[in-house]
Design a protein around this motif. Sequence first.
Motif, short mmCIF file in Angstrom:
data_model
loop_
_atom_site.label_atom_id
_atom_site.label_comp_id
_atom_site.label_asym_id
_atom_site.label_seq_id
_atom_site.Cartn_x
_atom_site.Cartn_y
_atom_site.Cartn_z
N TRP A 58 0.80 -1.22 0.00
CA TRP A 58 0.00 0.00 0.00
C TRP A 58 0.83 1.28 0.00
CZ3 TRP A 58 -2.99 -2.11 4.75
CH2 TRP A 58 -3.89 -3.10 4.34
N GLY A 59 2.12 1.19 0.30
CA GLY A 59 2.95 2.36 0.56
C GLY A 59 2.97 2.59 2.06
N ASP A 60 4.08 3.09 2.58
CA ASP A 60 4.20 3.18 4.04
C ASP A 60 3.25 4.19 4.67
OD1 ASP A 60 5.66 5.33 3.07
OD2 ASP A 60 7.56 4.69 3.95
N ALA A 61 2.98 5.31 4.00
CA ALA A 61 2.04 6.29 4.57
C ALA A 61 0.63 5.71 4.63
CB ALA A 61 2.06 7.58 3.76
N ARG A 62 0.21 5.09 3.55
CA ARG A 62 -1.14 4.49 3.54
C ARG A 62 -1.24 3.33 4.50
NH1 ARG A 62 -2.47 4.55 -2.85
NH2 ARG A 62 -2.77 6.80 -3.02
N ALA A 63 -0.19 2.53 4.58
CA ALA A 63 -0.20 1.41 5.53
C ALA A 63 -0.36 1.92 6.96
CB ALA A 63 1.07 0.58 5.40
N LEU A 64 0.32 3.02 7.27
CA LEU A 64 0.21 3.60 8.61
C LEU A 64 -1.23 4.06 8.87
CD1 LEU A 64 1.49 4.57 11.25
CD2 LEU A 64 2.06 6.70 10.08
N VAL A 65 -1.77 4.83 7.95
CA VAL A 65 -3.13 5.37 8.15
C VAL A 65 -4.15 4.24 8.21
CG1 VAL A 65 -4.96 6.79 7.13
CG2 VAL A 65 -2.59 7.60 7.12
N LEU A 66 -4.08 3.29 7.27
CA LEU A 66 -5.07 2.22 7.23
C LEU A 66 -5.01 1.31 8.45
CD1 LEU A 66 -4.94 1.32 3.43
CD2 LEU A 66 -6.80 2.47 4.64
N THR A 67 -3.82 0.93 8.86
CA THR A 67 -3.74 0.04 10.03
C THR A 67 -4.20 0.74 11.30
OG1 THR A 67 -1.38 0.54 10.36
CG2 THR A 67 -1.92 -1.45 9.10
N GLN A 68 -3.91 2.02 11.42
CA GLN A 68 -4.36 2.74 12.61
C GLN A 68 -5.88 2.96 12.56
OE1 GLN A 68 -1.76 2.88 14.91
NE2 GLN A 68 -0.99 1.84 13.09
N ALA A 69 -6.42 3.21 11.36
CA ALA A 69 -7.86 3.40 11.22
C ALA A 69 -8.62 2.12 11.56
CB ALA A 69 -8.20 3.84 9.80
N VAL A 70 -8.03 0.98 11.25
CA VAL A 70 -8.66 -0.30 11.59
C VAL A 70 -8.45 -0.64 13.06
CG1 VAL A 70 -8.57 -2.80 11.18
CG2 VAL A 70 -8.57 -1.22 9.24
N CYS A 72 -7.34 1.19 15.92
CA CYS A 72 -7.72 2.06 17.05
C CYS A 72 -9.16 1.89 17.51
CB CYS A 72 -7.41 3.52 16.71
SG CYS A 72 -5.64 3.87 16.68
N PRO A 73 -10.15 1.78 16.62
CA PRO A 73 -11.52 1.60 17.10
C PRO A 73 -11.75 0.31 17.90
CG PRO A 73 -11.57 2.46 14.88
CD PRO A 73 -10.13 2.10 15.19
N TRP A 157 -13.70 3.42 29.57
CA TRP A 157 -14.45 4.19 28.56
C TRP A 157 -13.83 5.55 28.31
CZ3 TRP A 157 -17.18 2.05 25.11
CH2 TRP A 157 -17.99 0.95 25.38
N VAL A 158 -13.44 6.24 29.39
CA VAL A 158 -12.87 7.59 29.25
C VAL A 158 -11.57 7.55 28.45
CG1 VAL A 158 -11.74 9.45 30.58
CG2 VAL A 158 -13.97 8.57 31.29
N LEU A 159 -10.79 6.48 28.58
CA LEU A 159 -9.50 6.40 27.90
C LEU A 159 -9.58 5.73 26.53
CD1 LEU A 159 -7.41 5.56 31.05
CD2 LEU A 159 -7.40 7.71 29.79
N THR A 160 -10.49 4.78 26.35
CA THR A 160 -10.56 4.11 25.05
C THR A 160 -11.39 4.86 24.02
OG1 THR A 160 -12.37 2.67 25.78
CG2 THR A 160 -10.11 1.81 26.00
N ALA A 161 -12.33 5.69 24.46
CA ALA A 161 -13.12 6.46 23.50
C ALA A 161 -12.24 7.41 22.67
CB ALA A 161 -14.24 7.22 24.20
N PRO A 162 -11.37 8.21 23.30
CA PRO A 162 -10.47 9.02 22.46
C PRO A 162 -9.41 8.18 21.75
CG PRO A 162 -10.05 9.45 24.80
CD PRO A 162 -11.27 8.57 24.72
N LEU A 163 -9.00 7.07 22.36
CA LEU A 163 -8.04 6.18 21.71
C LEU A 163 -8.59 5.67 20.38
CD1 LEU A 163 -5.44 4.49 21.66
CD2 LEU A 163 -6.54 2.85 23.16
N LEU A 165 -10.25 7.21 18.33
CA LEU A 165 -10.21 8.28 17.34
C LEU A 165 -8.82 8.82 17.04
CD1 LEU A 165 -13.30 10.29 18.65
CD2 LEU A 165 -13.24 8.67 16.74
N THR A 166 -7.79 8.31 17.72
CA THR A 166 -6.45 8.87 17.55
C THR A 166 -5.92 8.72 16.13
OG1 THR A 166 -5.45 6.83 18.38
CG2 THR A 166 -5.69 8.65 19.94
N TRP A 167 -6.40 7.74 15.40
CA TRP A 167 -5.93 7.55 14.02
C TRP A 167 -6.23 8.79 13.17
CZ3 TRP A 167 -9.14 7.57 9.75
CH2 TRP A 167 -10.51 7.52 10.01
N LEU A 168 -7.20 9.59 13.57
CA LEU A 168 -7.52 10.80 12.82
C LEU A 168 -6.37 11.80 12.84
CD1 LEU A 168 -11.21 11.24 13.99
CD2 LEU A 168 -10.43 10.47 11.73
N LEU A 169 -5.53 11.75 13.88
CA LEU A 169 -4.35 12.62 13.93
C LEU A 169 -3.41 12.33 12.77
CD1 LEU A 169 -3.57 12.48 17.76
CD2 LEU A 169 -4.48 14.44 16.49
#
Length: 195
Positions: A58-70, A72-73, A157-163, A165-169
């Motif tokens: 996928w390329g390293d930038a896309r691999a980073l974004v995609l794996t974190q998007a999958v 983190c939730p 819950w307080v710690l995993t809810a923002p976790l 969404l961290t992939w959005l960074l």
Amino acid sequence: MIYGATLNLLLMGYQAVQVVFLVRTVGVGAGAVGLLVMCASLGGVLGALLATRLCRRWGDARALVLTQAVACPFALLLPLTGPGPRLLSFAVGAFVLGVGVAVGNVVVGTFRQTYSPPALLGRVSSASMATNQGTIAIGSALGGVLGSAIGLRPTLWVLTAPLALTWLLVAFSPVGRTRELPRAAVPAAEAGSPR
């Protein structure tokens, strides 16, 4: 660096209370706690093994974004953990998070080493690591304080809810707009000269 620091803060926050949560709230025995916590490490091993393949595909930038998007939730599965079959929530959540964290560490570590000029690599690495590792202590303390103040499941819950969404960074940073991360910094003398 901001992504890594935020991720470490939240990961260490929930990990500070996870064993107590599993024992006191869920009622899990010592052996089962060990197996459940091991799931994150097994995910980390798999992530480290997959990182190179994913980057080539996928390329390293896309691999980073995609794996974190999958990955983190999947943090949201952790506070859903309960007795019996609901233990699978913790196992799956921890495992997938482990995969994502390992892939992220490989991609970011490789980028730092290939992009930084050799004369600055030590400074860049130490500044990044000090920032990222510094948030570990803060996150652990935060998890302990929250666990005492509001209870264990609410703390998760307080710690995993923002976790989750961290992939959005990463996705909304310059990394999210490219397939490959740059390979080397352009020296200042060459930056202004035509090619």
